[in-house]
Design an enzyme around this catalytic site. Structure first.
Site, PDB file in Angstrom:
ATOM      1  N   ASP A  26       0.908  -1.129  -0.054  1.00  0.00           N
ATOM      2  CA  ASP A  26       0.093  -0.140  -0.209  1.00  0.00           C
ATOM      3  C   ASP A  26       0.787   1.307   0.024  1.00  0.00           C
ATOM      4  OD1 ASP A  26      -1.839   1.888   0.390  1.00  0.00           O
ATOM      5  OD2 ASP A  26      -2.131   1.309   2.567  1.00  0.00           O
ATOM      6  N   ASP A 129      -6.678   2.910  -2.224  1.00  0.00           N
ATOM      7  CA  ASP A 129      -6.712   2.234  -0.830  1.00  0.00           C
ATOM      8  C   ASP A 129      -8.191   2.064  -0.367  1.00  0.00           C
ATOM      9  OD1 ASP A 129      -6.769   5.037  -1.103  1.00  0.00           O
ATOM     10  OD2 ASP A 129      -5.412   5.514   0.557  1.00  0.00           O
ATOM     11  N   ASP A 149     -10.019   5.798   7.661  1.00  0.00           N
ATOM     12  CA  ASP A 149      -8.482   5.765   7.542  1.00  0.00           C
ATOM     13  C   ASP A 149      -7.705   6.713   7.938  1.00  0.00           C
ATOM     14  OD1 ASP A 149      -5.995   4.852   6.493  1.00  0.00           O
ATOM     15  OD2 ASP A 149      -6.746   4.032   4.644  1.00  0.00           O
TER      16      ASP A 149
END
Length: 274
Positions: A26, A129, A149
């Site tokens: 990521d 993401d 997030d």
């Protein structure tokens, strides 16, 4: 950010010829997270400071992190999947992963997430993401859900009861906001961003810690409540990202923290594409 390089405590190694291993990467603006899966089990993950690297330098990082033995990745024992919100950093990682595993990595985008209905006006503009988070929360925690997030930006992603990606919110992240404040306010020195003992600061350091950390926790709670009203339900709220372990415990609306949620979504996307 909190710790710049950290990961699970379990030591890992990749052995040549062992099937079912997957590297999930990521790539973010501030941090790049590398995870190693064996089957559905996350054997280890690491947070690295993002930066411009060559493919050779990325390969060296992978060698160190995974304690690679001779021939690993050349016998087809490894797969790789990548999501990135930092296009300038992506080629070095995809090149290194292709060299490391012997095949091109799966790059996640709206087309890769075929099984995820996307209600955004421009489905291709949704960050990879955020798609991985939606896939993971839907499969692992159920719906309706909101994923918070906490990274360079703090994003809120809403998934409907039927499992569709609805959209969400993008706000400045904890570290991003604090760094801009320190940069613009000449008399405010940088402080360690940790939980203060009380909200009523008796020093500049305590005042900044309370404002940044509890202020951001309050922002999370306020936005989650607004989003839940518009979703017309009671969504589960899952926090992830580099700041989740610090901010989420101060929030009233967060039900669970899963710092590896994005990596788990990447694994699910890789499995569905096989």
């Amino acid at each position: 950010m909190p710790s710049r390089t950290r990961g699970t405590q379990r030591p890992v190694s990749v052995r040549a010829g062992r099937p079912g291993a997957l590297l999930a990467v990521d790539i973010g603006n501030s941090e790049t997270v590398v995870g190693l899966f064996r089957g559905s089990d996350l054997a280890g993950f690491w947070r690295l400071t993002s930066g411009r690297l060559t493919a050779d330098e990325v390969t060296l990082h992978l060698d160190i992190l995974l304690r690679r033995e001779a021939g690993a990745g050349k016998a087809g024992s490894l797969g790789a999947v990548v999501c990135s919100v930092a296009p300038s950093l992506t080629p070095a990682w995809t090149g290194a992963l292709a060299r490391y595993t012997g095949r091109a990595p799966l790059e996640v985008d709206a087309d890769t997430a075929k099984d995820l209905p996307i209600r955004y006006h421009d489905r291709r503009s949704v960050g990879a993401d955020r798609l991985a988070n939606a896939i993971a929360v839907r499969a692992l925690y159920g719906t309706p859900a909101i994923v918070v997030d906490l990274g360079t930006a703090t994003t809120f992603d809403c998934i409907s009861r039927s499992g569709a990606y609805l959209g969400g919110v993008i706000a400045p992240g904890v570290g991003t906001s604090a760094e801009e404040l320190f940069r613009r306010a000449a008399r405010l020195a940088r402080v360690e961003l940790r939980r203060p003992a009380h909200a009523l600061g008796r020093s500049t350091e305590e005042s900044l810690q309370a404002g940044v950390l509890w202020g951001h926790a309050g922002q999370v709670d306020a936005l989650v409540r607004r989003l839940a009203l518009e979703m017309k339900g009671t969504p589960g709220v899952i926090a992830t990202g580099g700041w989740a372990s610090i901010i989420a415990p101060e929030c009233e609306t967060v039900n669970r923290v899963d710092e590896a949620l994005t990596l788990k979504g990447l694994r699910l996307l890789w499995e569905s594409a096989r």
